[in-house]
Enzyme design. Sequence first.
Site, PDB file in Angstrom:
ATOM      1  N   SER A   1      45.812  49.361  47.017  1.00 50.62           N
ATOM      2  CA  SER A   1      46.533  48.967  45.813  1.00 50.62           C
ATOM      3  C   SER A   1      46.433  50.026  44.738  1.00 50.62           C
ATOM      4  CB  SER A   1      45.904  47.703  45.217  1.00 50.62           C
ATOM      5  OG  SER A   1      45.845  46.686  46.153  1.00 50.62           O
TER       6      SER A   1
ATOM      7  N   ASN B   1      50.559  48.154  40.275  1.00 45.99           N
ATOM      8  CA  ASN B   1      49.293  47.709  39.693  1.00 45.99           C
ATOM      9  C   ASN B   1      48.970  48.378  38.366  1.00 45.99           C
ATOM     10  OD1 ASN B   1      48.294  45.599  41.367  1.00 45.99           O
ATOM     11  ND2 ASN B   1      48.266  47.122  42.994  1.00 45.99           N
TER      12      ASN B   1
END
Length: 288
Positions: A121, A193
């Site tokens: 991520s 993110n």
Amino acid sequence: MANQVKTMVVVGGGTMGSGIALTAAQSGIGAVVVDVNAEQVDRARAYHSKTLARLVEKQKLTAESAAAVAQRLCYESDLEQTRHADWVVEAASENPEVKKRLFSAFVRIFQPHVVLATNTSSISITDIATAAGERASHVIGMHFFNPVPVMKLVEVIRGLATSDETVERTLELAKTMGKTPVPANDRAGFVSNRVLMPLINEAFHAWMEGVAKPEDIDQIMLLGCNFPMGPLRLADFIGLDVCHDIMMVLHRELGDPKFFPCPLLRQLVTAGRLGNKTGRGVFEYPQG
Ligand code: NAD
């Protein structure tokens, strides 16, 4: 080189790995889930059979198709047993050391043409690729979203050494899996993110400061910003430990204090309240 992906190894059978494997199998690709934790392997298997049964029940899949998908799924605890695979997606814990150890093992285990993708991520693809030595050209970020069978996006991130061919093959595979690949550059957190985590972190700060109750924070964002899910419920869904780890990477790499995890988020993680997967995070999930 055209893709002929017959077998994908998914390393890590948690929230993401189990979803990636199911999606691959539903697209006609054989998928092997590998996890160091035997309980997690059992959980992935149970998630697959429950999901397929539900799809049959809702008449979204025939019983024959569900059986064919189930046949394309298998489970392993030993990575060495999967050396025949022709694509790897690493979906293990969000920890650079864990990932680098895995990528150096991949180079030893898998054939030279195999693409070594990571579902990280936030961790730099260039950094992970250093563990793959001369095979760095085959390392790429293939960032799926949760729940994988439902979410259309795959963020595709090339590292400094990633070859054009690896990028092309990844875009093609993402489409084969029914996804929409969108490119992003190799900066911590990529796009998704980097934008999402400060929002989640701020929601925890607002809760900690007593600005509103957690359900009201979520409701305000739902009704006021037309979000499909409030930031605190989304954090539970992602996993509070995963959010925490991503924020730590963003904070370390980008140096901005806004990324440092809120004390309340840290406290919940310490207490083992990790969200949906443990039945309790910000909110409670009695059914798991
Ligand atoms: P998770 O905690 O649910 O699962 C991680 C799994 O990896 C665990 O089952 C663990 O036993 C296993 N594991 C750890 N070390 C391993 C090793 N050496 N070999 C094999 N298995 C190993 O985490 P998750 O939410 O599935 O996240 C996995 C990856 O996907 C992370 O990099 C995360 O940042 C990323 N990601 C998560 C989300 C999300 O919404 N949760 C979304 C996109 C990407």
